[in-house]
Motif scaffolding. Structure first.
Motif, PDB file in Angstrom:
ATOM      1  N   ALA A 139     -44.794 -11.102  28.306  1.00  0.00           N
ATOM      2  CA  ALA A 139     -44.761 -11.918  27.092  1.00  0.00           C
ATOM      3  C   ALA A 139     -43.305 -12.199  26.717  1.00  0.00           C
ATOM      4  CB  ALA A 139     -45.463 -11.184  25.955  1.00  0.00           C
ATOM      5  N   PRO A 140     -43.042 -13.264  25.956  1.00  0.00           N
ATOM      6  CA  PRO A 140     -41.672 -13.574  25.528  1.00  0.00           C
ATOM      7  C   PRO A 140     -41.045 -12.408  24.774  1.00  0.00           C
ATOM      8  CG  PRO A 140     -43.125 -15.424  25.101  1.00  0.00           C
ATOM      9  CD  PRO A 140     -44.008 -14.280  25.513  1.00  0.00           C
ATOM     10  N   THR A 141     -39.778 -12.148  25.066  1.00  0.00           N
ATOM     11  CA  THR A 141     -39.063 -11.050  24.408  1.00  0.00           C
ATOM     12  C   THR A 141     -37.570 -11.295  24.456  1.00  0.00           C
ATOM     13  OG1 THR A 141     -38.866  -8.626  24.294  1.00  0.00           O
ATOM     14  CG2 THR A 141     -38.826  -9.622  26.485  1.00  0.00           C
ATOM     15  N   LYS A 142     -36.845 -10.592  23.601  1.00  0.00           N
ATOM     16  CA  LYS A 142     -35.392 -10.646  23.579  1.00  0.00           C
ATOM     17  C   LYS A 142     -34.852  -9.273  23.943  1.00  0.00           C
ATOM     18  CE  LYS A 142     -34.895 -14.211  20.000  1.00  0.00           C
ATOM     19  NZ  LYS A 142     -34.280 -14.541  18.668  1.00  0.00           N
ATOM     20  N   VAL A 143     -33.875  -9.264  24.820  1.00  0.00           N
ATOM     21  CA  VAL A 143     -33.287  -7.992  25.245  1.00  0.00           C
ATOM     22  C   VAL A 143     -31.766  -8.070  25.159  1.00  0.00           C
ATOM     23  CG1 VAL A 143     -35.206  -7.520  26.822  1.00  0.00           C
ATOM     24  CG2 VAL A 143     -33.134  -8.636  27.688  1.00  0.00           C
ATOM     25  N   ALA A 144     -31.150  -6.917  24.990  1.00  0.00           N
ATOM     26  CA  ALA A 144     -29.695  -6.784  25.052  1.00  0.00           C
ATOM     27  C   ALA A 144     -29.362  -5.912  26.253  1.00  0.00           C
ATOM     28  CB  ALA A 144     -29.149  -6.161  23.773  1.00  0.00           C
ATOM     29  N   LEU A 145     -28.383  -6.330  27.028  1.00  0.00           N
ATOM     30  CA  LEU A 145     -27.998  -5.599  28.237  1.00  0.00           C
ATOM     31  C   LEU A 145     -26.715  -4.820  27.975  1.00  0.00           C
ATOM     32  CD1 LEU A 145     -28.498  -5.108  31.305  1.00  0.00           C
ATOM     33  CD2 LEU A 145     -27.009  -7.090  31.725  1.00  0.00           C
ATOM     34  N   HIS A 146     -26.791  -3.499  28.134  1.00  0.00           N
ATOM     35  CA  HIS A 146     -25.592  -2.662  28.037  1.00  0.00           C
ATOM     36  C   HIS A 146     -25.113  -2.356  29.443  1.00  0.00           C
ATOM     37  CE1 HIS A 146     -22.792   0.575  27.217  1.00  0.00           C
ATOM     38  NE2 HIS A 146     -23.469   1.316  28.074  1.00  0.00           N
ATOM     39  N   THR A 147     -23.851  -2.635  29.714  1.00  0.00           N
ATOM     40  CA  THR A 147     -23.264  -2.294  31.009  1.00  0.00           C
ATOM     41  C   THR A 147     -22.144  -1.309  30.776  1.00  0.00           C
ATOM     42  OG1 THR A 147     -21.884  -4.275  30.819  1.00  0.00           O
ATOM     43  CG2 THR A 147     -23.865  -4.444  32.156  1.00  0.00           C
ATOM     44  N   SER A 148     -22.250  -0.138  31.382  1.00  0.00           N
ATOM     45  CA  SER A 148     -21.268   0.913  31.121  1.00  0.00           C
ATOM     46  C   SER A 148     -19.885   0.469  31.570  1.00  0.00           C
ATOM     47  CB  SER A 148     -21.672   2.202  31.837  1.00  0.00           C
ATOM     48  OG  SER A 148     -21.408   2.119  33.215  1.00  0.00           O
ATOM     49  N   CYS A 149     -18.872   1.055  30.955  1.00  0.00           N
ATOM     50  CA  CYS A 149     -17.503   0.574  31.143  1.00  0.00           C
ATOM     51  C   CYS A 149     -17.025   0.703  32.582  1.00  0.00           C
ATOM     52  CB  CYS A 149     -16.567   1.290  30.182  1.00  0.00           C
ATOM     53  SG  CYS A 149     -16.923   3.046  29.987  1.00  0.00           S
ATOM     54  N   SER A 150     -17.197   1.876  33.210  1.00  0.00           N
ATOM     55  CA  SER A 150     -16.716   2.040  34.579  1.00  0.00           C
ATOM     56  C   SER A 150     -17.585   1.261  35.557  1.00  0.00           C
ATOM     57  CB  SER A 150     -16.679   3.519  34.967  1.00  0.00           C
ATOM     58  OG  SER A 150     -17.960   4.094  34.912  1.00  0.00           O
ATOM     59  N   ALA A 151     -18.901   1.220  35.338  1.00  0.00           N
ATOM     60  CA  ALA A 151     -19.784   0.474  36.232  1.00  0.00           C
ATOM     61  C   ALA A 151     -19.509  -1.016  36.152  1.00  0.00           C
ATOM     62  CB  ALA A 151     -21.239   0.757  35.875  1.00  0.00           C
ATOM     63  N   ARG A 152     -19.197  -1.476  34.983  1.00  0.00           N
ATOM     64  CA  ARG A 152     -18.861  -2.888  34.785  1.00  0.00           C
ATOM     65  C   ARG A 152     -17.579  -3.235  35.537  1.00  0.00           C
ATOM     66  NH1 ARG A 152     -20.008  -6.278  30.235  1.00  0.00           N
ATOM     67  NH2 ARG A 152     -18.453  -7.928  29.951  1.00  0.00           N
ATOM     68  N   ARG A 153     -16.589  -2.361  35.438  1.00  0.00           N
ATOM     69  CA  ARG A 153     -15.288  -2.617  36.054  1.00  0.00           C
ATOM     70  C   ARG A 153     -15.341  -2.459  37.575  1.00  0.00           C
ATOM     71  NH1 ARG A 153     -13.003   0.971  33.501  1.00  0.00           N
ATOM     72  NH2 ARG A 153     -12.944   2.627  35.064  1.00  0.00           N
TER      73      ARG A 153
END
Length: 274
Positions: free
Chosen positions: A158-172
């Motif tokens: 079903a339709p939904t809104k999500v926020a994605l958290h990307t950890s600092c070291s994993a992002r880098r």
């Protein structure tokens, strides 16, 4: 976990590792892979590990899970216990002898295997060759699904809104924000909303949250406030350490918002779960 908090020896000069060149991905997906489950998945979020396996098996891949695996060694490494980290890492190296990809449902742990084992074994040429081989075949889960399996998901939710958290070291180190965004972008009924502090650490940092609880608490307060203000119905992340910290803070605040590992969310959205 963020190597910003590494306790280097007094007066030692440490620099961030150079950015890795763009990866070259194999033209065909493999038939067999290893899963490095991580200690946090094993102890606190086993469903994320099982859903990771299900996503890989859905692509026709046989998943091998060496039972002797444990921690990647990152907590010891980022706390300055180099010899202890080396001992843990050496044990993991022995478990992935076949030339199969090693898929990790954690960007920070994947970054440890791919980027930091080489530093631990820089003075052991024979081991260093083994480390470099492991690094070349180590993938964060979302990266592997996107670029190696080249998945094309059809959303059944079903339709939904999500926020994605990307950890600092994993992002880098592993570009997890790009891979996660791309996979979520395939889901027609999922709207990913941006939030303030999205690129910032949640305050976990492994042992940092224990050694500096006041600073850690302030950081997760900023993070959870931004997530709640975003209007998202759910938080997603590919790092269970961050998930544990964020969910713990939200629960303490008696907030309705909760987080989930990206693998479990994807498995449910594509109709894999019963």
């Amino acid at each position: 976990m963020n190597d910003l908090f590494h306790n280097a020896a007094p007066n030692a000069t440490r620099t961030a590792p150079p950015l890795a060149p763009p990866r070259t991905y194999p033209p065909q997906k493999p038939t067999q892979v290893y899963l490095f489950g991580t200690c946090v998945v094993d102890l606190f979020y086993p469903e994320a590990g099982m859903d990771s396996i299900r996503l890989l098996e859905r692509e026709g891949i046989r998943v091998h899970f060496p039972q002797e695996q444990s921690c990647c060694g990152q907590p010891a490494y980022t706390s300055g216990y180099t010899e202890e980290a080396r001992a843990v890492a050496r044990t993991q190296l022995a478990l992935f002898a076949e030339p199969w990809p090693v898929v990790v449902p954690s960007g920070s742990c994947a970054g440890m295997l791919r980027h930091h084992y080489a530093e631990l074994f820089a003075d052991e040429p024979d081991t260093l060759r083994q480390v470099r081989d492991l690094a070349e075949r180590t993938y964060e889960l979302a990266e592997f699904l996107l670029h190696v399996c080249q998945v094309d998901y059809q959303d059944r939710g079903a339709p939904t809104k999500v926020a994605l958290h990307t950890s600092c070291s994993a992002r880098r180190e592993m570009q997890t924000h790009l891979h996660g965004r791309a996979l979520l972008g395939q889901l027609q009924a999922v709207e990913r909303v941006d939030h303030d502090h999205e690129s910032e650490c949640c305050g976990f940092g492994g042992t940092f949250s224990v050694r500096m609880p006041d600073i850690s608490g302030a950081m997760v307060a900023d993070k959870t406030r931004a997530l709640q203000d975003s209007g998202a119905a759910q938080v997603l992340t590919a790092d269970c350490g961050c998930l544990m910290n964020i969910n713990g803070a939200l629960e303490k605040q008696r907030a309705a918002l909760r987080g989930e590992h990206l693998a479990s969310f994807l498995w449910r959205r594509i109709g894999g779960a019963v």
